[in-house]
Design an enzyme around this catalytic site. Structure first.
Site, PDB file in Angstrom:
ATOM      1  N   CYS A 113       0.905  -1.291   0.121  1.00  0.00           N
ATOM      2  CA  CYS A 113       0.188  -0.028   0.039  1.00  0.00           C
ATOM      3  C   CYS A 113       0.898   1.353   0.008  1.00  0.00           C
ATOM      4  O   CYS A 113       0.376   2.216  -0.277  1.00  0.00           O
ATOM      5  CB  CYS A 113      -1.000  -0.085   1.240  1.00  0.00           C
ATOM      6  SG  CYS A 113      -1.912  -1.475   1.372  1.00  0.00           S
ATOM      7  N   HIS A 249      -3.559   7.238   3.145  1.00  0.00           N
ATOM      8  CA  HIS A 249      -3.972   5.985   2.706  1.00  0.00           C
ATOM      9  C   HIS A 249      -5.308   5.500   2.956  1.00  0.00           C
ATOM     10  O   HIS A 249      -5.647   5.786   4.248  1.00  0.00           O
ATOM     11  CB  HIS A 249      -2.961   4.792   2.947  1.00  0.00           C
ATOM     12  CG  HIS A 249      -3.081   3.348   2.679  1.00  0.00           C
ATOM     13  ND1 HIS A 249      -3.936   3.019   1.253  1.00  0.00           N
ATOM     14  CD2 HIS A 249      -3.140   2.217   3.296  1.00  0.00           C
ATOM     15  CE1 HIS A 249      -3.999   1.858   1.246  1.00  0.00           C
ATOM     16  NE2 HIS A 249      -3.811   1.133   2.302  1.00  0.00           N
ATOM     17  N   ASN A 279      -9.975  -0.392  -0.072  1.00  0.00           N
ATOM     18  CA  ASN A 279      -8.622  -0.193   0.003  1.00  0.00           C
ATOM     19  C   ASN A 279      -8.105  -0.546  -1.380  1.00  0.00           C
ATOM     20  O   ASN A 279      -8.198  -1.643  -1.728  1.00  0.00           O
ATOM     21  CB  ASN A 279      -8.150  -1.085   1.147  1.00  0.00           C
ATOM     22  CG  ASN A 279      -6.566  -1.149   1.355  1.00  0.00           C
ATOM     23  OD1 ASN A 279      -5.921  -0.460   0.665  1.00  0.00           O
ATOM     24  ND2 ASN A 279      -6.121  -1.691   2.196  1.00  0.00           N
TER      25      ASN A 279
HETATM   26  N1  ACO Z   1     -18.791  -9.254   8.024  1.00  0.00           N
HETATM   27  C1  ACO Z   1     -19.195  -9.620   9.377  1.00  0.00           C
HETATM   28  N2  ACO Z   1     -18.373 -10.065  10.405  1.00  0.00           N
HETATM   29  C2  ACO Z   1     -17.155 -10.162  10.136  1.00  0.00           C
HETATM   30  C3  ACO Z   1     -16.304  -9.809   9.021  1.00  0.00           C
HETATM   31  C4  ACO Z   1     -17.387  -9.450   7.909  1.00  0.00           C
HETATM   32  N3  ACO Z   1     -16.884  -9.016   6.755  1.00  0.00           N
HETATM   33  N4  ACO Z   1     -15.073  -9.933   8.981  1.00  0.00           N
HETATM   34  C5  ACO Z   1     -14.876 -10.414  10.339  1.00  0.00           C
HETATM   35  N5  ACO Z   1     -16.168 -10.520  10.992  1.00  0.00           N
HETATM   36  C6  ACO Z   1     -16.274 -10.854  12.328  1.00  0.00           C
HETATM   37  C7  ACO Z   1     -15.011 -11.550  12.780  1.00  0.00           C
HETATM   38  O1  ACO Z   1     -15.327 -12.796  12.591  1.00  0.00           O
HETATM   39  C8  ACO Z   1     -15.323 -11.313  14.414  1.00  0.00           C
HETATM   40  O2  ACO Z   1     -16.344 -12.173  14.533  1.00  0.00           O
HETATM   41  P1  ACO Z   1     -15.960 -13.050  16.419  1.00  0.00           P
HETATM   42  O3  ACO Z   1     -16.155 -11.604  17.391  1.00  0.00           O
HETATM   43  O4  ACO Z   1     -17.420 -13.680  16.546  1.00  0.00           O
HETATM   44  O5  ACO Z   1     -14.867 -13.484  16.180  1.00  0.00           O
HETATM   45  C9  ACO Z   1     -15.815  -9.931  14.626  1.00  0.00           C
HETATM   46  O6  ACO Z   1     -16.281  -9.617  13.331  1.00  0.00           O
HETATM   47  C10 ACO Z   1     -14.862  -8.972  14.918  1.00  0.00           C
HETATM   48  O7  ACO Z   1     -13.531  -8.920  14.050  1.00  0.00           O
HETATM   49  P2  ACO Z   1     -12.394  -8.040  14.326  1.00  0.00           P
HETATM   50  O8  ACO Z   1     -11.293  -8.508  13.347  1.00  0.00           O
HETATM   51  O9  ACO Z   1     -12.082  -7.963  15.704  1.00  0.00           O
HETATM   52  O10 ACO Z   1     -13.091  -6.567  13.675  1.00  0.00           O
HETATM   53  P3  ACO Z   1     -12.369  -5.214  13.820  1.00  0.00           P
HETATM   54  O11 ACO Z   1     -13.196  -4.287  14.634  1.00  0.00           O
HETATM   55  O12 ACO Z   1     -11.023  -5.453  14.038  1.00  0.00           O
HETATM   56  O13 ACO Z   1     -12.423  -5.094  12.266  1.00  0.00           O
HETATM   57  C11 ACO Z   1     -10.835  -4.955  10.555  1.00  0.00           C
HETATM   58  C12 ACO Z   1     -11.884  -5.918  11.311  1.00  0.00           C
HETATM   59  C13 ACO Z   1     -12.023  -3.990   9.195  1.00  0.00           C
HETATM   60  C14 ACO Z   1     -10.282  -5.797   9.213  1.00  0.00           C
HETATM   61  C15 ACO Z   1      -9.984  -3.904  11.005  1.00  0.00           C
HETATM   62  O14 ACO Z   1      -9.374  -4.569  12.029  1.00  0.00           O
HETATM   63  C16 ACO Z   1      -9.058  -3.330  10.180  1.00  0.00           C
HETATM   64  O15 ACO Z   1      -9.677  -2.336   9.329  1.00  0.00           O
HETATM   65  N6  ACO Z   1      -7.753  -3.509  10.484  1.00  0.00           N
HETATM   66  C17 ACO Z   1      -6.768  -2.824   9.731  1.00  0.00           C
HETATM   67  C18 ACO Z   1      -6.618  -3.436   8.235  1.00  0.00           C
HETATM   68  C19 ACO Z   1      -6.066  -2.725   7.103  1.00  0.00           C
HETATM   69  O16 ACO Z   1      -6.194  -1.463   7.189  1.00  0.00           O
HETATM   70  N7  ACO Z   1      -5.302  -3.515   6.345  1.00  0.00           N
HETATM   71  C20 ACO Z   1      -4.780  -3.051   5.265  1.00  0.00           C
HETATM   72  C21 ACO Z   1      -3.711  -2.123   5.818  1.00  0.00           C
HETATM   73  S1  ACO Z   1      -2.442  -2.373   4.943  1.00  0.00           S
HETATM   74  C22 ACO Z   1      -2.939  -2.409   3.307  1.00  0.00           C
HETATM   75  O17 ACO Z   1      -3.560  -1.489   3.105  1.00  0.00           O
HETATM   76  C23 ACO Z   1      -2.343  -3.730   2.697  1.00  0.00           C
END
Ligand code: ACO
Length: 322
Positions: A113, A249, A279
């Site tokens: 990214c 980003h 993203n």
């Molecule tokens: N729909 C519904 N539920 C979901 C989904 C979905 N698409 N995806 C995950 N869940 C569930 C999980 O299974 C979990 O369930 P559980 O509590 O029963 O185990 C619950 O939602 C919470 O999951 P978390 O991973 O804790 O959710 P979080 O609030 O952290 O959000 C996310 C997840 C959106 C991925 C967040 O962590 C995030 O954005 N992280 C940064 C990721 C990022 O920016 N990556 C790219 C940066 S680098 C690059 O750009 C390559």
């Protein structure tokens, strides 16, 4: 002193749009979950036969038009991408040939990214060294081709696109400071485990998918971006109060909000486009900059901080006057 300056921008998004409601039909998710956790409402997805260079050519044409330069003026092509058309030739040479840019250095670099920020920083160095006069810098990604559309943890987050800039020497700034970094110890938190010299046989299988520990990535991203934003400001002797715009980003609205808070910037001074395309990895910063310029919010002479964070981890920020 010679500075480098962006004098034209362009972007391209594939025509095909997938909304959160479309995703509700293929994985166990909801529009509400995706919007509240990420800010994403829709993403653009390339067609089967569409490539990264196809998108780059369109965004590059638009940037050249905007800058008022022709292919004959361009003397260097740099593309940040982790989803090239093929292993070689590199994407920049494909763009160069398709646009009729005369023989010149043309290369791609891979920093996930952070690819555009890395590419722009390299362009800045070549211009300051007097070795380039008109650089076409693009960040582009066909990242949906790496996704497993059955994995709700990742498929809801990403989209395709390309953003380009024309960078030229200037007596006036221009780019004031660039700050790049990487730390390979975090590779397991965000990676794609299939490549050429590793796991090639797994291409096209279930193993070929982006693997991400989202909440861990989130924490390191916010901490690192806050630190490098300050480093870029310090290097240029500028305070955060002087910033006109943050162009971050576009990975997740919550990361963007956390960054704005650290910089004491109201969200009105942040360009946010994540809702429209998710993203798009290396394409996200140049596309957001193009949006802000074209809709008239970002004006000539204003002070802009761009930043990115991605797999590796890699990171970078560029402080510049528009
Ligand atoms: N729909 C519904 N539920 C979901 C989904 C979905 N698409 N995806 C995950 N869940 C569930 C999980 O299974 C979990 O369930 P559980 O509590 O029963 O185990 C619950 O939602 C919470 O999951 P978390 O991973 O804790 O959710 P979080 O609030 O952290 O959000 C996310 C997840 C959106 C991925 C967040 O962590 C995030 O954005 N992280 C940064 C990721 C990022 O920016 N990556 C790219 C940066 S680098 C690059 O750009 C390559």
């Amino acid at each position: 002193m010679t500075y480098s300056r962006i004098v034209g921008m362009g972007r391209y998004l594939p025509e095909r749009v997938m909304t959160n409601f479309d995703l509700e039909k293929i994985v166990d998710t909801t529009d509400e979950w995706i919007r509240t956790r990420t800010g994403v409402e829709r993403r653009h997805v390339v067609e089967e036969d569409q490539t990264t260079s196809d998108m780059c050519v369109e965004s590059a044409k638009s940037a050249m038009d905007d800058a008022g330069v022709t292919p004959a003026d361009v003397d260097m092509v740099i593309t940040g991408t982790t989803s090239p058309d093929v292993v070689f030739p590199n994407v920049s040479t494909i763009i160069q040939h398709r646009l009729g840019i005369p023989a010149c250095p043309a290369f791609s670099l891979e920093a996930a990214c952070s690819g555009f920020i890395y590419a722009l920083t390299v362009a800045d160095k070549f211009i300051k060294a007097g070795e380039a006069k008109c650089v076409l810098v693009t960040g582009a990604e066909c990242i949906t081709k790496l996704l497993d559309w059955g994995d709700r943890n990742t498929c809801v987050l990403f989209g395709d696109g390309a953003g380009s800039a024309i960078v030229v020497p200037s007596a006036e700034p221009g780019i004031l400071s660039c700050e790049l970094g990487a730390d390979g110890q975090y590779r397991e938190l965000l990676h794609y485990p299939v490549g050429v010299s590793k796991n090639l046989a797994a291409a096209g299988t279930d193993e070929a998918n982006i693997i991400m520990q989202g909440n861990e990535v989130f924490k390191v991203a916010v901490k690192t971006l806050g630190r490098i934003a300050q480093a870029a400001l310090d290097k240029a002797g500028v305070t955060k109060e002087e910033l006109d715009w943050l162009v971050p980003h576009q990975a997740n609205i919550r990361i963007i909000q956390a960054m704005a808070k650290r910089l004491n910037m109201p969200m009105e001074k942040v360009i946010v486009t994540v809702q429209d395309h998710g993203n798009t990895s290396a394409a996200s910063v140049p596309m957001a900059l193009d949006v802000g310029r074209r809709d008239g919010r970002i004006k000539e002479g204003q002070l802009i901080l761009m930043e990115a964070f991605g797999g590796g981890f890699t990171w970078g920020s560029v402080l510049m006057r528009m």
